[in-house]
Scaffold this motif. Structure first.
Motif, PDB file in Angstrom:
ATOM      1  N   MET A  12     -11.593 -38.317  57.855  1.00  0.00           N
ATOM      2  CA  MET A  12     -12.824 -37.598  58.138  1.00  0.00           C
ATOM      3  C   MET A  12     -12.493 -36.387  59.008  1.00  0.00           C
ATOM      4  SD  MET A  12     -16.268 -38.747  60.161  1.00  0.00           S
ATOM      5  CE  MET A  12     -16.823 -39.883  58.930  1.00  0.00           C
ATOM      6  N   ASN A  13     -13.069 -35.275  58.677  1.00  0.00           N
ATOM      7  CA  ASN A  13     -12.828 -34.033  59.396  1.00  0.00           C
ATOM      8  C   ASN A  13     -14.177 -33.454  59.795  1.00  0.00           C
ATOM      9  OD1 ASN A  13     -12.119 -31.511  60.322  1.00  0.00           O
ATOM     10  ND2 ASN A  13     -11.000 -30.908  58.490  1.00  0.00           N
ATOM     11  N   LYS A  14     -14.609 -33.696  61.043  1.00  0.00           N
ATOM     12  CA  LYS A  14     -15.891 -33.200  61.522  1.00  0.00           C
ATOM     13  C   LYS A  14     -15.740 -32.755  62.969  1.00  0.00           C
ATOM     14  CE  LYS A  14     -20.716 -34.070  61.296  1.00  0.00           C
ATOM     15  NZ  LYS A  14     -21.509 -34.346  60.141  1.00  0.00           N
ATOM     16  N   VAL A  15     -16.222 -31.550  63.255  1.00  0.00           N
ATOM     17  CA  VAL A  15     -16.138 -30.977  64.586  1.00  0.00           C
ATOM     18  C   VAL A  15     -17.544 -30.627  65.044  1.00  0.00           C
ATOM     19  CG1 VAL A  15     -15.239 -29.034  65.926  1.00  0.00           C
ATOM     20  CG2 VAL A  15     -13.862 -30.014  64.092  1.00  0.00           C
ATOM     21  N   TRP A  43     -19.421 -18.513  56.751  1.00  0.00           N
ATOM     22  CA  TRP A  43     -19.505 -17.847  55.462  1.00  0.00           C
ATOM     23  C   TRP A  43     -20.943 -17.812  54.963  1.00  0.00           C
ATOM     24  CZ3 TRP A  43     -15.187 -15.723  53.266  1.00  0.00           C
ATOM     25  CH2 TRP A  43     -13.955 -16.111  53.797  1.00  0.00           C
ATOM     26  N   ARG A  44     -21.233 -16.889  54.089  1.00  0.00           N
ATOM     27  CA  ARG A  44     -22.485 -16.766  53.348  1.00  0.00           C
ATOM     28  C   ARG A  44     -23.706 -16.745  54.271  1.00  0.00           C
ATOM     29  NH1 ARG A  44     -18.767 -19.324  50.370  1.00  0.00           N
ATOM     30  NH2 ARG A  44     -18.408 -18.599  48.251  1.00  0.00           N
ATOM     31  N   GLN A  45     -24.686 -17.650  54.039  1.00  0.00           N
ATOM     32  CA  GLN A  45     -25.935 -17.631  54.812  1.00  0.00           C
ATOM     33  C   GLN A  45     -25.689 -17.867  56.301  1.00  0.00           C
ATOM     34  OE1 GLN A  45     -25.533 -19.606  52.108  1.00  0.00           O
ATOM     35  NE2 GLN A  45     -27.056 -19.004  50.609  1.00  0.00           N
ATOM     36  N   GLN A  46     -24.749 -18.769  56.627  1.00  0.00           N
ATOM     37  CA  GLN A  46     -24.459 -19.015  58.035  1.00  0.00           C
ATOM     38  C   GLN A  46     -23.905 -17.758  58.694  1.00  0.00           C
ATOM     39  OE1 GLN A  46     -23.657 -21.187  55.632  1.00  0.00           O
ATOM     40  NE2 GLN A  46     -24.790 -23.018  56.200  1.00  0.00           N
ATOM     41  N   ALA A  47     -23.073 -17.010  57.986  1.00  0.00           N
ATOM     42  CA  ALA A  47     -22.516 -15.766  58.531  1.00  0.00           C
ATOM     43  C   ALA A  47     -23.629 -14.753  58.803  1.00  0.00           C
ATOM     44  CB  ALA A  47     -21.495 -15.180  57.557  1.00  0.00           C
ATOM     45  N   GLU A  48     -24.535 -14.598  57.859  1.00  0.00           N
ATOM     46  CA  GLU A  48     -25.639 -13.657  58.042  1.00  0.00           C
ATOM     47  C   GLU A  48     -26.539 -14.087  59.198  1.00  0.00           C
ATOM     48  OE1 GLU A  48     -27.186 -13.737  54.058  1.00  0.00           O
ATOM     49  OE2 GLU A  48     -25.946 -12.031  53.451  1.00  0.00           O
ATOM     50  N   PHE A  49     -26.802 -15.393  59.316  1.00  0.00           N
ATOM     51  CA  PHE A  49     -27.620 -15.931  60.403  1.00  0.00           C
ATOM     52  C   PHE A  49     -26.966 -15.655  61.759  1.00  0.00           C
ATOM     53  CE2 PHE A  49     -28.683 -19.317  63.349  1.00  0.00           C
ATOM     54  CZ  PHE A  49     -30.061 -19.347  63.283  1.00  0.00           C
ATOM     55  N   VAL A  69      -2.961 -20.292  61.991  1.00  0.00           N
ATOM     56  CA  VAL A  69      -4.288 -20.159  62.581  1.00  0.00           C
ATOM     57  C   VAL A  69      -5.009 -21.502  62.441  1.00  0.00           C
ATOM     58  CG1 VAL A  69      -6.518 -18.978  62.426  1.00  0.00           C
ATOM     59  CG2 VAL A  69      -4.407 -17.739  61.930  1.00  0.00           C
ATOM     60  N   THR A  70      -5.632 -21.938  63.532  1.00  0.00           N
ATOM     61  CA  THR A  70      -6.494 -23.120  63.501  1.00  0.00           C
ATOM     62  C   THR A  70      -7.888 -22.658  63.890  1.00  0.00           C
ATOM     63  OG1 THR A  70      -4.656 -24.558  64.136  1.00  0.00           O
ATOM     64  CG2 THR A  70      -6.876 -25.427  64.436  1.00  0.00           C
ATOM     65  N   GLU A  71      -8.879 -22.998  63.071  1.00  0.00           N
ATOM     66  CA  GLU A  71     -10.247 -22.551  63.324  1.00  0.00           C
ATOM     67  C   GLU A  71     -11.234 -23.579  62.796  1.00  0.00           C
ATOM     68  OE1 GLU A  71     -10.228 -18.817  61.270  1.00  0.00           O
ATOM     69  OE2 GLU A  71      -9.857 -19.763  59.347  1.00  0.00           O
ATOM     70  N   VAL A  72     -12.468 -23.474  63.258  1.00  0.00           N
ATOM     71  CA  VAL A  72     -13.544 -24.333  62.785  1.00  0.00           C
ATOM     72  C   VAL A  72     -14.345 -23.567  61.749  1.00  0.00           C
ATOM     73  CG1 VAL A  72     -15.660 -25.552  63.440  1.00  0.00           C
ATOM     74  CG2 VAL A  72     -13.667 -25.615  64.952  1.00  0.00           C
ATOM     75  N   VAL A  73     -14.514 -24.160  60.571  1.00  0.00           N
ATOM     76  CA  VAL A  73     -15.355 -23.578  59.530  1.00  0.00           C
ATOM     77  C   VAL A  73     -16.765 -24.109  59.766  1.00  0.00           C
ATOM     78  CG1 VAL A  73     -15.774 -23.346  57.061  1.00  0.00           C
ATOM     79  CG2 VAL A  73     -13.422 -23.491  57.919  1.00  0.00           C
ATOM     80  N   VAL A  74     -17.694 -23.213  60.086  1.00  0.00           N
ATOM     81  CA  VAL A  74     -19.051 -23.582  60.478  1.00  0.00           C
ATOM     82  C   VAL A  74     -19.868 -24.005  59.263  1.00  0.00           C
ATOM     83  CG1 VAL A  74     -21.188 -22.729  61.521  1.00  0.00           C
ATOM     84  CG2 VAL A  74     -18.962 -22.026  62.451  1.00  0.00           C
ATOM     85  N   GLU A  75     -20.503 -25.171  59.369  1.00  0.00           N
ATOM     86  CA  GLU A  75     -21.409 -25.656  58.328  1.00  0.00           C
ATOM     87  C   GLU A  75     -22.859 -25.608  58.787  1.00  0.00           C
ATOM     88  OE1 GLU A  75     -19.931 -29.581  57.610  1.00  0.00           O
ATOM     89  OE2 GLU A  75     -18.116 -28.852  56.614  1.00  0.00           O
ATOM     90  N   GLU A  76     -23.095 -25.835  60.089  1.00  0.00           N
ATOM     91  CA  GLU A  76     -24.446 -25.833  60.652  1.00  0.00           C
ATOM     92  C   GLU A  76     -24.417 -25.135  62.004  1.00  0.00           C
ATOM     93  OE1 GLU A  76     -26.160 -29.872  60.712  1.00  0.00           O
ATOM     94  OE2 GLU A  76     -24.475 -30.434  59.441  1.00  0.00           O
ATOM     95  N   GLN A  96     -31.535 -25.061  61.292  1.00  0.00           N
ATOM     96  CA  GLN A  96     -30.165 -24.884  60.854  1.00  0.00           C
ATOM     97  C   GLN A  96     -30.023 -23.487  60.292  1.00  0.00           C
ATOM     98  OE1 GLN A  96     -28.525 -27.923  58.392  1.00  0.00           O
ATOM     99  NE2 GLN A  96     -29.844 -29.474  59.257  1.00  0.00           N
ATOM    100  N   ALA A  97     -28.797 -23.054  60.160  1.00  0.00           N
ATOM    101  CA  ALA A  97     -28.549 -21.700  59.689  1.00  0.00           C
ATOM    102  C   ALA A  97     -29.096 -21.462  58.286  1.00  0.00           C
ATOM    103  CB  ALA A  97     -27.051 -21.407  59.701  1.00  0.00           C
ATOM    104  N   ASN A  98     -29.194 -22.506  57.473  1.00  0.00           N
ATOM    105  CA  ASN A  98     -29.652 -22.302  56.108  1.00  0.00           C
ATOM    106  C   ASN A  98     -31.133 -22.620  55.926  1.00  0.00           C
ATOM    107  OD1 ASN A  98     -29.408 -24.997  56.446  1.00  0.00           O
ATOM    108  ND2 ASN A  98     -28.095 -25.365  54.684  1.00  0.00           N
TER     109      ASN A  98
END
Length: 158
Positions: free
Chosen positions: A1-4, A54-60, A91-98, A131-133
């Motif tokens: 499981m990969n959740k941050v 990315w996408r909607q989260q990036a615009e938000f 590079v280590t980074e968090v990909v934002v989902e919410e 949420q961002a979306n």
């Protein structure tokens, strides 16, 4: 499981970019996250975590968040590598989902430039946090956020 799950403040205003090939919105930003425990000298240390949306989260993120905004993000940890000047870099980074607002408008007006708020009581009352979306109306500062597909008003205002 990969959740941050992280809560912290933006270190600078995010800048929206688009990919060269397909024009997909993307924003990279850094979140300053205080550690839970104080060091031996009695001070809290801070970690600076790289995030990408990315996408909607990036615009938000680019539209509604500013330097000093306190937010909570949920995402996944990602590592990648690239080569620069013949040297391999990682590079280590968090990909934002919410993305969630983590402070009230009154608090943000005093300490940062955040434009909205989120209170933990929203979840306790069985209502979904923003949420961002999610679709919402920010035309009037006195309006309430509404979740998409629902007439329920969330328990916080702008």
């Amino acid at each position: 499981m990969n959740k941050v799950i992280l809560m912290g403040r933006l270190t600078k205003d995010p800048e929206l970019r688009r990919t060269n090939t397909s024009g997909i919105p993307v924003v990279s930003f850094t979140l300053a996250v205080d550690r839970r425990f104080k060091s031996q000298n009695g001070e809290r240390e801070t970690d600076f975590i790289s995030l990408i949306a990315w996408r909607q989260q990036a615009e938000f993120v680019a539209k509604y968040l500013h330097q000093g905004s306190k937010i909570c993000v949920v995402g996944t940890l990602q590592t990648r590598s690239y080569e620069k000047n013949g040297e391999k870099r990682y590079v280590t980074e968090v990909v934002v989902e919410e993305v969630y607002f983590a402070e009230s408008k009154n608090s943000s007006a005093q300490g940062s430039n955040s434009t909205a708020n989120y209170t933990p009581t929203a979840k306790a009352q069985g209502q979904a946090p923003v949420q961002a979306n999610d679709a919402f109306d920010m035309d009037n500062g006195d309006e309430f956020f509404k979740t998409s597909g629902s007439d329920d008003v969330l328990p916080f205002s702008l």
